[in-house]
Every structure is written in structure tokens, then in C-alpha cells.
Design a protein around this motif. Sequence first.
Motif, PDB file in Angstrom:
ATOM      1  N   UNK A  86     -42.083  12.942  -6.621  1.00 22.40           N
ATOM      2  CA  UNK A  86     -41.766  12.090  -7.759  1.00 22.40           C
ATOM      3  C   UNK A  86     -41.524  10.641  -7.366  1.00 22.40           C
ATOM      4  N   UNK A  87     -41.778  10.282  -6.119  1.00 27.39           N
ATOM      5  CA  UNK A  87     -41.565   8.924  -5.631  1.00 27.39           C
ATOM      6  C   UNK A  87     -42.795   8.068  -5.933  1.00 27.39           C
ATOM      7  N   UNK A  88     -42.924   7.687  -7.201  1.00 23.40           N
ATOM      8  CA  UNK A  88     -44.101   6.936  -7.642  1.00 23.40           C
ATOM      9  C   UNK A  88     -44.173   5.572  -6.968  1.00 23.40           C
ATOM     10  N   UNK A  89     -43.061   4.884  -6.853  1.00 21.71           N
ATOM     11  CA  UNK A  89     -43.061   3.586  -6.182  1.00 21.71           C
ATOM     12  C   UNK A  89     -43.497   3.744  -4.727  1.00 21.71           C
ATOM     13  N   UNK A  90     -43.036   4.798  -4.093  1.00 25.41           N
ATOM     14  CA  UNK A  90     -43.443   5.069  -2.726  1.00 25.41           C
ATOM     15  C   UNK A  90     -44.926   5.353  -2.610  1.00 25.41           C
ATOM     16  N   UNK A  91     -45.506   5.931  -3.665  1.00 28.53           N
ATOM     17  CA  UNK A  91     -46.940   6.217  -3.641  1.00 28.53           C
ATOM     18  C   UNK A  91     -47.767   4.931  -3.607  1.00 28.53           C
ATOM     19  N   UNK A 149     -61.218   2.060  -4.991  1.00 28.26           N
ATOM     20  CA  UNK A 149     -60.204   3.073  -5.261  1.00 28.26           C
ATOM     21  C   UNK A 149     -60.688   3.902  -6.442  1.00 28.26           C
ATOM     22  N   UNK A 150     -60.764   5.201  -6.258  1.00 33.12           N
ATOM     23  CA  UNK A 150     -61.195   6.118  -7.304  1.00 33.12           C
ATOM     24  C   UNK A 150     -60.026   7.053  -7.556  1.00 33.12           C
ATOM     25  N   UNK A 151     -59.545   7.114  -8.789  1.00 30.57           N
ATOM     26  CA  UNK A 151     -58.379   7.935  -9.062  1.00 30.57           C
ATOM     27  C   UNK A 151     -58.514   8.770 -10.307  1.00 30.57           C
ATOM     28  N   UNK A 152     -57.704   9.823 -10.358  1.00 29.71           N
ATOM     29  CA  UNK A 152     -57.609  10.674 -11.540  1.00 29.71           C
ATOM     30  C   UNK A 152     -56.136  10.794 -11.902  1.00 29.71           C
ATOM     31  N   UNK A 153     -55.828  10.655 -13.180  1.00 26.75           N
ATOM     32  CA  UNK A 153     -54.451  10.800 -13.646  1.00 26.75           C
ATOM     33  C   UNK A 153     -53.522   9.834 -12.952  1.00 26.75           C
ATOM     34  N   UNK A 154     -52.525  10.372 -12.234  1.00 24.77           N
ATOM     35  CA  UNK A 154     -51.574   9.550 -11.503  1.00 24.77           C
ATOM     36  C   UNK A 154     -52.306   8.682 -10.481  1.00 24.77           C
ATOM     37  N   UNK A 155     -53.319   9.220  -9.842  1.00 23.58           N
ATOM     38  CA  UNK A 155     -54.099   8.457  -8.869  1.00 23.58           C
ATOM     39  C   UNK A 155     -54.783   7.256  -9.496  1.00 23.58           C
ATOM     40  N   UNK A 156     -55.223   7.400 -10.739  1.00 25.11           N
ATOM     41  CA  UNK A 156     -55.841   6.277 -11.447  1.00 25.11           C
ATOM     42  C   UNK A 156     -54.812   5.193 -11.735  1.00 25.11           C
ATOM     43  N   UNK A 157     -53.626   5.608 -12.165  1.00 27.57           N
ATOM     44  CA  UNK A 157     -52.566   4.626 -12.438  1.00 27.57           C
ATOM     45  C   UNK A 157     -52.191   3.891 -11.152  1.00 27.57           C
ATOM     46  N   UNK A 158     -52.123   4.595 -10.037  1.00 29.98           N
ATOM     47  CA  UNK A 158     -51.814   3.962  -8.755  1.00 29.98           C
ATOM     48  C   UNK A 158     -52.929   2.998  -8.347  1.00 29.98           C
ATOM     49  N   UNK A 159     -54.173   3.392  -8.562  1.00 31.11           N
ATOM     50  CA  UNK A 159     -55.307   2.525  -8.214  1.00 31.11           C
ATOM     51  C   UNK A 159     -55.251   1.222  -8.998  1.00 31.11           C
ATOM     52  N   UNK A 160     -54.969   1.325 -10.286  1.00 28.76           N
ATOM     53  CA  UNK A 160     -54.893   0.127 -11.130  1.00 28.76           C
ATOM     54  C   UNK A 160     -53.740  -0.756 -10.675  1.00 28.76           C
ATOM     55  N   UNK A 161     -52.578  -0.155 -10.405  1.00 27.15           N
ATOM     56  CA  UNK A 161     -51.417  -0.926  -9.958  1.00 27.15           C
ATOM     57  C   UNK A 161     -51.668  -1.597  -8.617  1.00 27.15           C
ATOM     58  N   UNK A 162     -52.282  -0.883  -7.687  1.00 25.57           N
ATOM     59  CA  UNK A 162     -52.556  -1.445  -6.360  1.00 25.57           C
ATOM     60  C   UNK A 162     -53.567  -2.581  -6.441  1.00 25.57           C
ATOM     61  N   UNK A 163     -54.530  -2.457  -7.325  1.00 29.71           N
ATOM     62  CA  UNK A 163     -55.575  -3.484  -7.432  1.00 29.71           C
ATOM     63  C   UNK A 163     -55.010  -4.820  -7.898  1.00 29.71           C
ATOM     64  N   UNK A 164     -53.897  -4.800  -8.608  1.00 31.30           N
ATOM     65  CA  UNK A 164     -53.264  -6.046  -9.053  1.00 31.30           C
ATOM     66  C   UNK A 164     -52.876  -6.893  -7.845  1.00 31.30           C
ATOM     67  N   UNK A 165     -52.349  -6.250  -6.800  1.00 31.02           N
ATOM     68  CA  UNK A 165     -51.920  -6.954  -5.595  1.00 31.02           C
ATOM     69  C   UNK A 165     -53.034  -7.117  -4.564  1.00 31.02           C
ATOM     70  N   UNK A 166     -54.168  -6.461  -4.796  1.00 36.63           N
ATOM     71  CA  UNK A 166     -55.292  -6.516  -3.857  1.00 36.63           C
ATOM     72  C   UNK A 166     -56.580  -6.806  -4.630  1.00 36.63           C
ATOM     73  N   UNK A 167     -56.796  -8.063  -5.018  1.00 34.42           N
ATOM     74  CA  UNK A 167     -57.967  -8.386  -5.840  1.00 34.42           C
ATOM     75  C   UNK A 167     -59.295  -8.144  -5.134  1.00 34.42           C
ATOM     76  N   UNK A 168     -59.275  -7.968  -3.822  1.00 37.20           N
ATOM     77  CA  UNK A 168     -60.507  -7.696  -3.098  1.00 37.20           C
ATOM     78  C   UNK A 168     -60.965  -6.244  -3.266  1.00 37.20           C
ATOM     79  N   UNK A 169     -60.104  -5.416  -3.847  1.00 37.43           N
ATOM     80  CA  UNK A 169     -60.393  -3.986  -4.036  1.00 37.43           C
ATOM     81  C   UNK A 169     -60.986  -3.767  -5.417  1.00 37.43           C
ATOM     82  N   UNK A 170     -61.974  -2.889  -5.480  1.00 35.14           N
ATOM     83  CA  UNK A 170     -62.596  -2.514  -6.745  1.00 35.14           C
ATOM     84  C   UNK A 170     -62.018  -1.179  -7.198  1.00 35.14           C
ATOM     85  N   UNK A 171     -61.711  -1.049  -8.468  1.00 33.68           N
ATOM     86  CA  UNK A 171     -61.265   0.223  -9.032  1.00 33.68           C
ATOM     87  C   UNK A 171     -62.410   0.751  -9.879  1.00 33.68           C
TER      88      UNK A 171
END
Length: 159
Positions: A105-110, A131-153
Motif C-alpha cells: 500500500x506504499x503508493x508514494x514509495x512505488x 512506461x506501459x502500465x495497467x491500473x495502478x501501474x498506469x497511474x504511477x506511469x503518468x505521475x512519474x512522467x510529470x517529473x521525467x518529460x523525456x519518458x513516454x507513457x
Amino acid sequence: MGHRRASLAVVALLAAAVALGCTEKPETAVREPSGATAVTLTTEDGLALQARHWPADGERLAIYLHEYRSDQSAWWPYTRQVRSPGLSALTVDLRGHGESEGLPDDIEGMLADVRATLAFAREQGYRQVMLVGAGMGAALAISAAVDHPEVTVVGFSAP
């Protein structure tokens, strides 16, 4: 009165969906993927994450992030499919899932887990990372991409 019945039906459907989403998934035997190398990633807070890497000649990497209460093996059938030439793949058990350390349940840690996968990509010399995600993985991919504009989601399925 009809509007109230429709509202109650929507509430009942949402409650059923939540209840189904909170049930344990049955254990199924997933065959270890062929052509993959087992990799242990270390997060900035010192947790060990288990991953599988399918290297290919080229500078592109697709990182697959699983759903909540799932693990990296959910993506293995996709990594077995023929990928574009030069596209490597990485699956990872996020903290508290599969064979990785931590609390589920450590979403921030994820988000630190995703940063660890991106650090792995840089260390391996990948120039293009998806970054390719499903469900929680998709939400993490979108959040991570905000801080890493060089990454494609791509190819995500948000909850």
C-alpha cells in the motif's frame, strides 16, 4: 422516482466493482519467461525489487508496470510477443508485490520504484524509454512522467 432508482443502481454497481477488486486473485502457475535475465533493482530507500529484462539491440526500452495486487508476470505474455526490432523490455514487481520487498500500500514509495526502473534504463544506455502500465501501474506511469518529460507513457489503462 426513476432518477433515484438509476442512482441506486449505479451505487450498487460501484460497490460490487469495489468488492470484486478487493478480493484475492487465485494463484495461477506462470511459466518463467524465456529470454529474460533476472535483475534486482535497488530503490533510493534501499528496497530490493525483482525484475526481468529482455535486452535487444537498440536504444529503446519499454518498462511494464503491473496492477495493484498483481505482479510482473501479468506482463510476460506481452513480452513474449514479437516486439519492434531494437525494443528491449523490462517488467518489475513493485514494492510489496510478487517477489519484491516492501508494503503493497506504499503508493508514494512505488514512485521510487519507477525511478529505480528509470535509473536502470539510464545505466543500461537506453535513450528512449516508454512506461506501459495497467491500473495502478498506469497511474504511477503518468505521475512519474510529470517529473521525467523525456519518458513516454504509452498503452496505459488507468483505473
